[in-house]
Design a protein around this motif. Sequence first.
Motif, PDB file in Angstrom:
ATOM      1  N   PRO B 100     -66.712 -30.351 -32.878  1.00  0.00           N
ATOM      2  CA  PRO B 100     -67.261 -31.408 -33.735  1.00  0.00           C
ATOM      3  C   PRO B 100     -66.692 -32.795 -33.446  1.00  0.00           C
ATOM      4  CG  PRO B 100     -66.730 -29.482 -35.032  1.00  0.00           C
ATOM      5  CD  PRO B 100     -66.160 -29.246 -33.671  1.00  0.00           C
ATOM      6  N   PHE B 101     -65.483 -32.882 -32.836  1.00  0.00           N
ATOM      7  CA  PHE B 101     -64.933 -34.183 -32.480  1.00  0.00           C
ATOM      8  C   PHE B 101     -65.583 -34.727 -31.228  1.00  0.00           C
ATOM      9  CE2 PHE B 101     -60.507 -33.339 -34.476  1.00  0.00           C
ATOM     10  CZ  PHE B 101     -61.040 -33.595 -35.708  1.00  0.00           C
ATOM     11  N   SER B 102     -65.936 -33.820 -30.305  1.00  0.00           N
ATOM     12  CA  SER B 102     -66.347 -34.297 -28.997  1.00  0.00           C
ATOM     13  C   SER B 102     -67.867 -34.418 -28.898  1.00  0.00           C
ATOM     14  CB  SER B 102     -65.778 -33.371 -27.926  1.00  0.00           C
ATOM     15  OG  SER B 102     -66.766 -32.741 -27.201  1.00  0.00           O
ATOM     16  N   ILE B 103     -68.579 -33.690 -29.750  1.00  0.00           N
ATOM     17  CA  ILE B 103     -70.029 -33.676 -29.664  1.00  0.00           C
ATOM     18  C   ILE B 103     -70.626 -34.910 -30.343  1.00  0.00           C
ATOM     19  CG2 ILE B 103     -70.544 -32.543 -31.827  1.00  0.00           C
ATOM     20  CD1 ILE B 103     -72.367 -30.768 -30.507  1.00  0.00           C
ATOM     21  N   SER B 104     -71.780 -35.343 -29.867  1.00  0.00           N
ATOM     22  CA  SER B 104     -72.463 -36.448 -30.542  1.00  0.00           C
ATOM     23  C   SER B 104     -72.924 -35.987 -31.922  1.00  0.00           C
ATOM     24  CB  SER B 104     -73.675 -36.885 -29.724  1.00  0.00           C
ATOM     25  OG  SER B 104     -74.400 -37.845 -30.438  1.00  0.00           O
ATOM     26  N   PRO B 105     -72.680 -36.806 -32.958  1.00  0.00           N
ATOM     27  CA  PRO B 105     -73.127 -36.397 -34.290  1.00  0.00           C
ATOM     28  C   PRO B 105     -74.633 -36.137 -34.349  1.00  0.00           C
ATOM     29  CG  PRO B 105     -72.113 -38.596 -34.326  1.00  0.00           C
ATOM     30  CD  PRO B 105     -71.937 -38.071 -32.962  1.00  0.00           C
ATOM     31  N   VAL B 106     -75.381 -36.816 -33.484  1.00  0.00           N
ATOM     32  CA  VAL B 106     -76.826 -36.591 -33.444  1.00  0.00           C
ATOM     33  C   VAL B 106     -77.130 -35.157 -33.009  1.00  0.00           C
ATOM     34  CG1 VAL B 106     -78.949 -37.265 -32.295  1.00  0.00           C
ATOM     35  CG2 VAL B 106     -77.341 -39.002 -33.025  1.00  0.00           C
ATOM     36  N   VAL B 107     -76.373 -34.663 -32.025  1.00  0.00           N
ATOM     37  CA  VAL B 107     -76.568 -33.280 -31.578  1.00  0.00           C
ATOM     38  C   VAL B 107     -76.165 -32.313 -32.690  1.00  0.00           C
ATOM     39  CG1 VAL B 107     -75.914 -31.567 -29.840  1.00  0.00           C
ATOM     40  CG2 VAL B 107     -76.231 -33.942 -29.176  1.00  0.00           C
TER      41      VAL B 107
END
Lengths: 285, 273
Positions: B100-107
């Motif tokens: 969750p830190f590294s992923i785009s919030p949109v994804v």
Amino acid sequence: MTLSAHDYGKSRSPIALLLQLIGKVSIPAVVALAIISVMLFLPTVAVFQKALTENWSDIWRIATDSVAVSAYEVTFVTALGAACINGLFGTLLAWVLVRHDFPLKRVVDALIDIPFALPTAVAGLTLSTVYSPNGWIGAFFPDAKISFSRLGVGIAMIFISLPFVVRTVQPILMDLEKDIEEAATCLGANRWQVFFRVIFPTILPAILTGVALGFSRAVGEYGSTVIIASNLPYEDLIAPVLIIQRLEQYDYTGATVIGTVLLLFSLVSLIGINFLQVWGKRYEA
Amino acid sequence: MKPRRWKIELWVLNFIALSYLALVLVVPMANVFYQAFKDGMEGFWLTFSNEDFRSAAKLTITVAAIAVPLNTVFGLCAAWVLARHRFPGKAIVLSILDLPFSISPVVAGLMIVLLYGRNGWFGGWLEANNVRVVFAFPGIALASAFVSLPFVAREVIPVLEELGKDQEEAARTLGANSWQTFWRVIVPSIKWGLLYGVLLTNARAIGEFGAVSVVSGNIAGDTQTLPLFVETAYKEYQTQAAYSASVALALLAIVTLVAKNILASATKSGEKH
């Protein structure tokens, strides 16, 4: 025979086995595993599964159409630029905070964390005002269009990835013994040599880790960048905004394929950052 | 004695570093407060009687009230399991925890749509049972919980590792059950790390924009959170409302950071005793 089979079934029934297993596994383990599966693992699988319902040629066509490719270019190149600028100035800031004394140093140190705590929508709002032609900073650059252009996207990315390098380099600099530097100076090294031969090699893994963390964060950023950009294709449209646009057109496949590209990037960068951290600890016992 | 030239160089380095910080961070932060109060207090207070603002604030607080306890319980469990046990695949679990830190919030938002949306994995079942997740409250709560999931675990794991398991084992030998060991031995030792993790979870859950904007539908007075209110107000040229709401959110960030620094010095003085 039947009797022994009956006995066997009685003592080792599947239900008894299951109860035995649950008895061994603690409640925290069950809770942690359940939430990781439902909240992290399942959603990741869902993205890949949805992407793979298309055949490979369609996936390739959607992932590499010209709007998408230009969005990747804007996203990755701008994010890399922002991360590298922070690599330079973040290291300098960490150095100044560890080695120098000045008034309000503790306040400045606390300010570094603001991008972690400030909602990104607020960051986008105020950056787009400050860097607009009438804004406090934009007014000094009347010929450069900063807000609502790719430059603005870069500024937003610099803002949100600012703390990473400072916070990875700072503890390493604190642990660095002044003795080593003094020894180098006594042995005749000048200050440039001390920096490039003694200090820099020690903090390099931390700088690279910070740059990688910032880069990864900037690539995924949406809140601040969508507000400061004009979101025009081929100009300053970034990949996360493109995903949202595809979703708004009910193009779930298109959104998912581009989302998969970003997801793969995140997974690769997680592994890369892990390796960097292992490398950084290579001299530790 | 440092030579004079050395001192001048120090000044130059300080100046460059602090100017950079001012350009990127301090000036934009000051601008939030300037814009909110430049037409006096009246305009600022007017926003707080705005119906949409009130409903957005209420929704945001409710979402945090769900995401924070959930992630605290999860974070404690995950931290304890990861700090106290060795098992195959531990490195993978630790990495996926950071997703969750590294992923785009949109994804992250997209994931929720693909699972719980109309055509998603559970979409049919949810519709048959008349439950709406996407474009409704549960989706917003899920999105906020997702993006703030790792904070508590990440703060507590290093504290637990440093603590070692001697005290826990001693408590067990003296006859304490798991519950007593947890409340009387573990919690007192990890309280500062835990509290900081909770604060970060809260700040992120309240401030989340990307993931929430995918799943919320952004209906004013219904599924609009405070960060979405800020963006919508700005787009509709209600600059005063956007900045007033921003001040509320910026104060939250400042309170979080002040508390962080208090907690950090509390931990340090705890170490000395």
